[in-house]
Design a protein around this motif. Structure first.
Motif, short mmCIF file in Angstrom:
data_model
loop_
_atom_site.label_atom_id
_atom_site.label_comp_id
_atom_site.label_asym_id
_atom_site.label_seq_id
_atom_site.Cartn_x
_atom_site.Cartn_y
_atom_site.Cartn_z
N VAL A 8 -50.14 21.41 -10.16
CA VAL A 8 -48.92 21.26 -9.44
C VAL A 8 -49.57 21.75 -8.03
N LEU A 11 -51.75 18.83 -6.73
CA LEU A 11 -50.73 17.68 -6.60
C LEU A 11 -50.28 17.67 -5.25
N LEU A 12 -49.67 19.09 -4.96
CA LEU A 12 -49.10 19.39 -3.56
C LEU A 12 -50.22 19.35 -2.76
N GLN A 18 -52.53 13.80 2.49
CA GLN A 18 -52.11 12.50 2.55
C GLN A 18 -51.01 12.31 3.91
N HIS A 21 -52.71 10.70 6.63
CA HIS A 21 -52.69 9.12 6.75
C HIS A 21 -51.48 8.55 6.96
N ILE A 22 -51.75 7.13 7.05
CA ILE A 22 -50.36 6.37 7.41
C ILE A 22 -50.14 5.54 6.21
N THR A 23 -49.05 5.95 5.38
CA THR A 23 -48.84 5.05 4.34
C THR A 23 -48.05 3.63 4.53
N ILE A 24 -48.51 2.55 4.52
CA ILE A 24 -48.05 1.20 4.82
C ILE A 24 -47.40 0.59 3.46
N ALA A 25 -46.23 0.06 3.56
CA ALA A 25 -45.41 -0.56 2.34
C ALA A 25 -45.80 -1.99 2.57
N ARG A 26 -45.81 -2.65 3.74
CA ARG A 26 -46.07 -3.98 3.79
C ARG A 26 -46.52 -4.18 5.36
N GLN A 71 -46.14 -4.03 10.68
CA GLN A 71 -46.40 -2.79 9.70
C GLN A 71 -45.14 -2.28 9.59
N ALA A 74 -44.14 3.28 4.36
CA ALA A 74 -43.29 3.70 3.55
C ALA A 74 -42.25 4.63 4.16
N GLU A 102 -55.88 6.49 18.80
CA GLU A 102 -54.96 5.69 18.11
C GLU A 102 -54.12 4.91 19.27
N THR A 106 -49.45 2.72 16.36
CA THR A 106 -49.84 3.44 15.20
C THR A 106 -49.22 4.82 15.43
N LEU A 109 -45.85 4.74 14.38
CA LEU A 109 -45.87 4.36 12.64
C LEU A 109 -46.07 5.76 12.14
N LEU B 11 -44.04 14.66 -9.67
CA LEU B 11 -45.16 14.42 -8.68
C LEU B 11 -46.11 13.39 -9.02
N HIS B 21 -48.19 1.39 -2.40
CA HIS B 21 -48.30 1.41 -0.89
C HIS B 21 -49.91 1.58 -0.34
N ILE B 22 -50.22 1.10 0.83
CA ILE B 22 -51.59 1.08 1.33
C ILE B 22 -51.69 2.39 2.10
N THR B 23 -52.75 3.15 1.68
CA THR B 23 -52.80 4.45 2.59
C THR B 23 -54.08 4.22 3.80
N ILE B 24 -53.59 4.23 4.76
CA ILE B 24 -54.68 4.13 5.82
C ILE B 24 -55.08 5.39 6.53
N GLN B 27 -56.79 3.19 11.93
CA GLN B 27 -56.68 1.62 12.35
C GLN B 27 -56.90 1.42 13.82
#
Lengths: 351, 351
Positions: A8, A11-12, A18, A21-26, A71, A74, A102, A106, A109, B11, B21-24, B27
């Motif tokens: 746990v 994972l936490l 993370q 980071h930037i989490t992009i869905a599309r 962009q 998520a 940046e 961004t 985002l 989790l 998702h894409i984790t960036i 950029q």
């Protein structure tokens, strides 16, 4: 049991890592708007008609569209931000900084705001237009250094939020790109974008500011506008203020119908202006270009609020934020400006 | 205990959901290469010199650079992919599809490959050049429909991997953009990019293929090349094959020194060609343009391997992949082509 707790925790921890980071869905690109020119005649597949313009080739030519780089993060906020650039450049001004920090889109985002970065017709990736245009190497960088209030060439303004190394200055100037359009395509392109993506918030800069007011008046999908140093302003036709003169040509309010103008009173609007803008006439091009526009911006905001609207003018030095040039979104303190915008969007319930 | 297990499962589930998702990690955009033109004279801050080209303004003008749009995913492979577009467009061909599916660079990001998408000098966001160039609305779309093997206008090729609706066709044509350069800047720009980012893999298309071979020969930072239907080829000066004639002008091998050519034998190279390319002369422009190039590509790959290299030519129909146009990276099966490239990169130990 210990292994599960360790799992746990790992994972936490991965989750925290993370978060940087930037989490992009599309993400992707598309064009909007424009027209199709169809030449007369019948296309003949068996021969090559050459490159010179010919009337009766039977061929078509798509032109006058804008290009959009989008962009979607998520868990994005509901309303996306549409970034509209100003004169002399492309949408890239929202996506980079001269010194490699940046870009503004961004930064937003990372705060959960989807981005639609526009290259207006004739600029950047939207190069095919119906106009015949000649691009020439006209040396103008010192002029823009002054006009955009980086300093008075070759000196930087004191305390300026612009990196002073030569590489950054070179990166900044190389963002400029020719306009191959007939200069009347920006507002229709923003209309076509509204139709495609639906409700959104405009984030405009400089000459893009005027197109933004026009789009907000024409398209009910525009739910709010944040404008960085807009260059032009609209007023109800009976309430256009006197022209304000200045060394770079001054600025006149543009008349629109009261019905059109009223639309600007129905959405939250904010304007940001940076530093080094004097109250009284000066001999400096940059001073003069923005002195008159800031004064007209005050009248514009007053007019909107007089008619029941919700417009805010933020003069950054008055809230203790100093050193901003005309390209605020790229300045060294652009993360602070992103926080300001994020706060305003949330406070205005535009998320 | 049950709660902890539930927590772990939740989790883990979140982790699986995020995999879509894409984790960036980073950029942005930057320019590379180019020159600075400095006009004679002394810049006068107090007057506006106008827009016409003038000799003694004392001003500068940055020109002839390329623009680069980069994305680095979290846990990226070590070597990034540098995407080089061909004639008539910008880097956007790697970042979108006509019907809104994900672009090739995004598909590869999902497979862990960092992307550097180039707009070569004079195209897209890299619009300022030292050339004086006139852009005209020359209707040419039917010609390109044929040349790029989408079909024989107005008919689509049977089984073609291209969406047949009019909106997609419009999006596709609008990716085209003028070239405002003097046409000799691509290879120097790729050299400047090599210097900036270091070791990388080139992914080239069409006319960009030739610039790719040149860059690989000049820059030790190029560790591999994947080329989609390259238009031109180099050979050792004593081994240039006979010109291959065809309806669209044919193709000649370009002579380079054996020392230069040898460099291409030191890195893994792969070439992909699509469908609808005949072995024998035809009356169709698209057939003819690629028949001669595929034949020359075979000689090029043979030459590299004859000198001890590791080059592979993949003719997609020969491995059971049908329907690909000249814009393979955007075709309906581009995810399958991304898998092929990913496999080759890993097999070639380029990760």
């Amino acid at each position: 049991m210990k292994k599960i707790i360790l799992g746990v925790l790992l994972l936490l921890f991965a989750g925290v890592a993370q978060a940087q980071h930037i989490t992009i869905a599309r993400q992707g690109h598309f064009s909007v708007g424009g027209q199709t020119i169809q030449r007369l005649g019948k296309y003949d597949n068996s021969k090559f008609v050459g490159w010179a313009e010919q009337e009766e080739t039977g061929q078509s030519y798509r032109a006058d569209h804008a290009f959009v780089d989008f962009q979607i993060p998520a868990d994005s906020k509901k309303l996306p931000l549409v970034y509209v650039h100003g004169y002399g450049g492309s949408g890239v001004c929202w996506q980079m900084t001269p010194d490699g920090r940046e870009g503004f889109a961004t930064l937003m985002l990372r705060r959960g705001w989807s981005s639609y970065v526009v290259d207006l017709p004739g600029r950047g990736r939207a190069g095919r237009t119906s106009a015949t245009t000649t691009a020439k190497p006209v040396a103008d960088e010192m002029f823009w250094f002054d006009i955009w209030r980086i300093g008075v060439w070759p000196n930087f303004n004191e305390g300026v939020q612009f990196p002073k190394d030569s590489t950054s200055l070179s990166q900044f100037f190389r963002e400029m790109t020719p306009d191959l359009s007939n200069h009347q395509l920006d507002v229709p392109a923003l209309g076509a974008l509204s139709e495609r993506i639906g409700d959104h918030i405009l984030v405009t800069h400089s000459a893009g500011g005027f197109s933004g007011w026009m789009s907000a008046m024409q398209n009910s999908e525009v739910k709010g506008v944040a404008s960085y140093e807009p260059g032009g302003f609209v007023f109800p036709e009976d309430e256009v203020p006197e022209r304000i003169d200045g060394l770079t040509g001054g600025v006149a309010g543009i008349a629109v119908s009261m019905e059109q103008f009223k639309r600007l009173t129905e959405i939250p609007i904010i304007l940001y202006f940076g530093d080094y803008i004097p109250e009284t006439p000066s001999k400096n091009l940059g001073d003069e270009n923005w002195r008159v526009r800031l004064q007209m911006a005050r009248k514009f905001v007053e007019a909107i609020n007089r008619h029941g609207g919700n417009a805010t003018l933020v003069e950054l030095p008055k809230i203790g934020i100093y050193g901003n040039t005309h390209f605020l979104m790229q300045d060294l303190n652009n993360a602070e400006l992103a926080d300001l915008l994020d706060d305003w969007l949330l406070k205005s319930k535009l998320n």
